[in-house]
Scaffold this motif. Structure first.
Motif, PDB file in Angstrom:
ATOM      1  N   SER A  38      30.384  -2.338  -1.545  1.00 53.58           N
ATOM      2  CA  SER A  38      29.287  -3.158  -2.064  1.00 53.58           C
ATOM      3  C   SER A  38      29.044  -4.369  -1.179  1.00 53.58           C
ATOM      4  O   SER A  38      27.897  -4.725  -0.882  1.00 53.58           O
ATOM      5  N   TRP A  39      30.133  -5.018  -0.692  1.00 53.32           N
ATOM      6  CA  TRP A  39      29.974  -6.155   0.219  1.00 53.32           C
ATOM      7  C   TRP A  39      29.307  -5.720   1.524  1.00 53.32           C
ATOM      8  O   TRP A  39      28.477  -6.436   2.080  1.00 53.32           O
ATOM      9  N   GLU A  44      24.662  -5.582   5.325  1.00 52.58           N
ATOM     10  CA  GLU A  44      23.651  -4.883   6.124  1.00 52.58           C
ATOM     11  C   GLU A  44      22.235  -5.266   5.704  1.00 52.58           C
ATOM     12  O   GLU A  44      21.323  -5.335   6.541  1.00 52.58           O
ATOM     13  N   ARG A  45      22.035  -5.522   4.441  1.00 49.81           N
ATOM     14  CA  ARG A  45      20.702  -5.861   3.956  1.00 49.81           C
ATOM     15  C   ARG A  45      20.306  -7.283   4.338  1.00 49.81           C
ATOM     16  O   ARG A  45      19.172  -7.541   4.724  1.00 49.81           O
ATOM     17  N   ARG A  46      21.261  -8.228   4.272  1.00 48.59           N
ATOM     18  CA  ARG A  46      20.925  -9.635   4.511  1.00 48.59           C
ATOM     19  C   ARG A  46      21.500 -10.189   5.808  1.00 48.59           C
ATOM     20  O   ARG A  46      21.234 -11.338   6.165  1.00 48.59           O
ATOM     21  N   LEU A  47      22.329  -9.356   6.506  1.00 48.80           N
ATOM     22  CA  LEU A  47      23.045  -9.819   7.703  1.00 48.80           C
ATOM     23  C   LEU A  47      23.970 -10.998   7.389  1.00 48.80           C
ATOM     24  O   LEU A  47      24.355 -11.763   8.265  1.00 48.80           O
ATOM     25  N   ASP A  48      24.302 -11.136   6.146  1.00 50.12           N
ATOM     26  CA  ASP A  48      25.211 -12.187   5.709  1.00 50.12           C
ATOM     27  C   ASP A  48      25.587 -11.907   4.253  1.00 50.12           C
ATOM     28  O   ASP A  48      25.028 -11.002   3.624  1.00 50.12           O
ATOM     29  N   LEU A  49      26.518 -12.660   3.745  1.00 47.65           N
ATOM     30  CA  LEU A  49      26.925 -12.546   2.341  1.00 47.65           C
ATOM     31  C   LEU A  49      26.610 -13.840   1.619  1.00 47.65           C
ATOM     32  O   LEU A  49      26.641 -14.920   2.236  1.00 47.65           O
ATOM     33  N   PRO A  50      26.288 -13.786   0.336  1.00 43.87           N
ATOM     34  CA  PRO A  50      26.019 -15.022  -0.411  1.00 43.87           C
ATOM     35  C   PRO A  50      27.273 -15.893  -0.475  1.00 43.87           C
ATOM     36  O   PRO A  50      28.399 -15.400  -0.518  1.00 43.87           O
ATOM     37  N   LYS A  51      27.040 -17.209  -0.446  1.00 43.18           N
ATOM     38  CA  LYS A  51      28.152 -18.154  -0.469  1.00 43.18           C
ATOM     39  C   LYS A  51      28.940 -18.095  -1.771  1.00 43.18           C
ATOM     40  O   LYS A  51      30.117 -18.356  -1.815  1.00 43.18           O
ATOM     41  N   GLY A  52      28.263 -17.786  -2.862  1.00 43.27           N
ATOM     42  CA  GLY A  52      28.928 -17.719  -4.174  1.00 43.27           C
ATOM     43  C   GLY A  52      28.402 -16.552  -4.973  1.00 43.27           C
ATOM     44  O   GLY A  52      27.480 -15.830  -4.544  1.00 43.27           O
ATOM     45  N   TYR A  53      28.961 -16.335  -6.135  1.00 43.01           N
ATOM     46  CA  TYR A  53      28.537 -15.261  -7.020  1.00 43.01           C
ATOM     47  C   TYR A  53      27.468 -15.774  -7.972  1.00 43.01           C
ATOM     48  O   TYR A  53      27.622 -16.833  -8.577  1.00 43.01           O
ATOM     49  N   ALA A  54      26.389 -15.021  -8.102  1.00 41.62           N
ATOM     50  CA  ALA A  54      25.337 -15.403  -9.056  1.00 41.62           C
ATOM     51  C   ALA A  54      25.820 -15.139 -10.471  1.00 41.62           C
ATOM     52  O   ALA A  54      26.376 -14.089 -10.764  1.00 41.62           O
ATOM     53  N   ARG A  55      25.643 -16.109 -11.272  1.00 41.44           N
ATOM     54  CA  ARG A  55      26.090 -15.978 -12.659  1.00 41.44           C
ATOM     55  C   ARG A  55      25.007 -15.312 -13.497  1.00 41.44           C
ATOM     56  O   ARG A  55      23.880 -15.802 -13.577  1.00 41.44           O
ATOM     57  N   SER A  56      25.350 -14.196 -14.078  1.00 40.43           N
ATOM     58  CA  SER A  56      24.396 -13.472 -14.920  1.00 40.43           C
ATOM     59  C   SER A  56      24.305 -14.118 -16.298  1.00 40.43           C
ATOM     60  O   SER A  56      25.198 -14.843 -16.725  1.00 40.43           O
ATOM     61  N   LYS A  57      23.208 -13.851 -16.959  1.00 38.48           N
ATOM     62  CA  LYS A  57      22.989 -14.399 -18.293  1.00 38.48           C
ATOM     63  C   LYS A  57      23.988 -13.785 -19.277  1.00 38.48           C
ATOM     64  O   LYS A  57      24.224 -12.579 -19.247  1.00 38.48           O
ATOM     65  N   PRO A  58      24.628 -14.584 -20.098  1.00 38.16           N
ATOM     66  CA  PRO A  58      25.604 -14.027 -21.050  1.00 38.16           C
ATOM     67  C   PRO A  58      24.978 -12.964 -21.937  1.00 38.16           C
ATOM     68  O   PRO A  58      23.817 -13.089 -22.357  1.00 38.16           O
ATOM     69  N   LYS A  59      25.752 -11.925 -22.224  1.00 42.67           N
ATOM     70  CA  LYS A  59      25.249 -10.835 -23.053  1.00 42.67           C
ATOM     71  C   LYS A  59      25.078 -11.266 -24.501  1.00 42.67           C
ATOM     72  O   LYS A  59      24.173 -10.808 -25.192  1.00 42.67           O
ATOM     73  N   TYR A  60      25.969 -12.181 -24.985  1.00 45.54           N
ATOM     74  CA  TYR A  60      25.925 -12.640 -26.366  1.00 45.54           C
ATOM     75  C   TYR A  60      25.779 -14.154 -26.391  1.00 45.54           C
ATOM     76  O   TYR A  60      26.376 -14.866 -25.582  1.00 45.54           O
ATOM     77  N   SER A  61      24.999 -14.634 -27.333  1.00 51.09           N
ATOM     78  CA  SER A  61      24.780 -16.073 -27.481  1.00 51.09           C
ATOM     79  C   SER A  61      25.966 -16.720 -28.181  1.00 51.09           C
ATOM     80  O   SER A  61      26.831 -16.041 -28.752  1.00 51.09           O
ATOM     81  N   GLN A  62      25.992 -18.064 -28.122  1.00 46.34           N
ATOM     82  CA  GLN A  62      27.051 -18.802 -28.789  1.00 46.34           C
ATOM     83  C   GLN A  62      27.016 -18.573 -30.295  1.00 46.34           C
ATOM     84  O   GLN A  62      28.057 -18.505 -30.959  1.00 46.34           O
ATOM     85  N   GLU A  63      25.815 -18.435 -30.858  1.00 46.70           N
ATOM     86  CA  GLU A  63      25.687 -18.198 -32.296  1.00 46.70           C
ATOM     87  C   GLU A  63      26.279 -16.846 -32.683  1.00 46.70           C
ATOM     88  O   GLU A  63      26.937 -16.709 -33.711  1.00 46.70           O
TER      89      GLU A  63
END
Length: 512
Positions: A38-39, A44-63
């Protein structure tokens, strides 16, 4: 989670070695095959890797989290029922929400081998003070140096959960028009109270005379044992009442009473064997029983001990298979197997063994992480908790390091290839204390056989013979903790000259 430099290094090596995945993972010790591919695709697509991991939206809310945890607490603390009722989440997610929102429910007991258990006489006096209510429960707990929940746990162990916590009488007079009905109800209650008192007295006498537990089924006692109970209580209750309660024929009672009067030359030995067997978790076979009798200056052959055990129905539970495994894959390079199945040590704190075992009871799962000294099998330190996480093993290691902090002992610590012994917290503690790591080969449990043997003895002597259906997590943890202390202080080992580990060290002048 890997840093940017770790990921870019793996991708560059992946390209340099012509995409040979196994060679890269063997050299770096990370990552997985899918992560590496995966890396590379991202590179190959960006000729580089992102500096950090993108945080996805939580599947469940706090409520939703709070709703699930509230449902868990309000409906018997059953994870399966909560998931079935709400339709979410998975078990691990719900456990993490519970630990996040209510960390006090994450039960854990950490102990070392020099603790002292509360004596039964103290527990009985505390329960009497609690039930008579001359003082508040808080005052009684403070005087004894325990907390209020511990006081009520003692009450539940001795009297059962049905017994009220307060037995103070009230002086309210009923109206005259209801007096007749109330008198009939009082009479019925008196009969029920007498019946309950009879059952309680029988259980107490079974515990006192026969050394049975307070939860023993009286109908499973032998006719000779029932006769002993009747003789002990016939001054307070009628003979027909006692015979009916114990389901014993009148002729059988008089037959066993006559046999008792004749006498038995092994009568005292029978009582001693039963006492030793019951006071040692019902796990001593005929060899250990004979060794215990020898320590009491009673000379008797092994065959006679076997025969008396059979007559008294003293049966040692058989071993069962283990289930839990902590192997998470080769997440980092493994050290050499320095122990190499040599579990003998000439001095204490030369070779330590550790592992994790799982107990599954109806109330949930409990995990034990101990350190075993190869010198005499003593449990140096142990941690009991409800999650097999890094804190479980790290806390246990910290307690073990404290025992050798004032000495120059630097033992070899041997474990299996579980992920707990490859995480940064464990490695940093080992390096700071100058301890040497050793690991078993992959999927080879005999390389840690001495530690596995301790788990087998614990489960065969404590876990499998008992019914834990009504036990809470806290009660089970307390039982395991008490067993380990007994194992160190009192449980004799034939290989140590019929002494316990601590007694053996005292005999050699290695402990006070």
């Amino acid at each position: 989670m890997y840093s940017y430099n770790d990921r870019i290094r793996a991708v560059e090596l992946y390209i340099k070695l012509d995409k040979r995945v196994r060679a890269i993972i063997r050299q770096l010790g990370y990552p997985t095959k899918n992560a590496l591919k995966s890396w590379h695709r991202e590179y190959e697509r960006r000729l580089d890797l992102p500096k950090g991991y993108a945080r996805s939206k939580p599947k469940y809310s706090q409520e939703q989290k709070e709703t699930a945890v509230r449902h868990y607490l309000d409906h018997g603390r059953c994870i399966a029922f909560t998931i079935k009722a709400l339709g979410y989440p998975v078990r691990e997610s719900l456990r993490s929400w519970i630990h996040e929102l209510h960390p006090e429910l994450h039960a854990r007991v950490v102990g070392r081998s020099n603790g002292v258990a509360r004596p039964p006489a103290m527990k009985q006096a505390a329960v009497i003070a609690l039930c008579t209510r001359q003082r508040s429960a808080h005052a009684v707990a403070q005087e004894l140096g325990v907390c209020r929940p511990t006081l009520y746990n003692w009450k539940n162990q001795l009297l059962g959960r049905e017994a009220p916590a307060s037995m103070k009488s009230t002086n309210q007079s009923p109206p005259s028009q209801e007096r007749d009905e109330l008198e009939r109800q009082v009479e019925s209650l008196r009969r029920e109270v007498r019946q309950l008192r009879l059952e309680q007295d029988l259980l107490n006498k079974a515990n006192e005379l026969l050394k049975k537990g307070l939860g023993v089924d009286l109908q499973l006692l032998s006719n000779r044992e029932k006769t002993l109970l009747i003789d002990a209580l016939k001054e307070h209750y009628g003979l027909p009442e006692l015979l009916a309660q114990l389901d014993l024929a009148r002729s059988s009672y008089f037959y066993h009473r006559a046999r008792t009067a004749v006498g038995d030359k092994y009568l005292e030995v029978r009582q001693s064997i039963t006492d030793i067997f019951e006071s040692n978790h019902r796990c001593y076979g005929y060899r250990r029983l004979q060794a215990s009798l020898t320590r009491q200056d009673v000379t008797i052959s092994e065959k006679v001990v076997q025969r008396l055990m059979k007559q008294e129905s003293l049966v040692v539970p058989r071993p069962r298979k283990r289930r839990y495994a902590s192997y998470l894959g080769e997440i980092s390079p493994a050290p050499e197997n320095l122990i190499n199945r040599d579990f003998q040590a000439a001095v204490p704190n030369a070779k330590w063994l550790t592992d994790i075992t799982e107990f599954q009871i109806p109330a949930g799962k409990v995990y034990l992480s101990p350190i075993i000294d190869c010198f005499d099998g003593m449990v140096v330190s142990w941690t009991i908790g409800t999650s097999p996480d890094a804190e479980l093993v790290n806390t246990m290691l910290d307690a073990a390091i404290e025992t050798v902090a004032e000495t120059n002992d630097r033992p070899v610590v041997h474990s299996d290839r579980g992920g707990h012994y490859r995480w940064p917290g464990w490695l940093s503690r080992m390096n700071d204390a100058n301890l040497t790591r050793s690991m078993s080969r992959k999927a080879c449990s005999p390389d840690n056989a001495a530690c596995e043997g301790f788990f087998g003895r614990l489960k065969n002597e404590l876990f499998y013979p008992r019914d834990w259906k009504n036990a809470t997590i806290e009660q089970f943890i307390a039982a395991v903790d008490s067993y380990i202390r007994w194992y160190n202080e009192k449980r004799i080992k034939i290989s140590l000259g019929s002494l316990s580990p601590i007694e053996y060290r005292v005999s050699l002048g290695l402990a006070a």
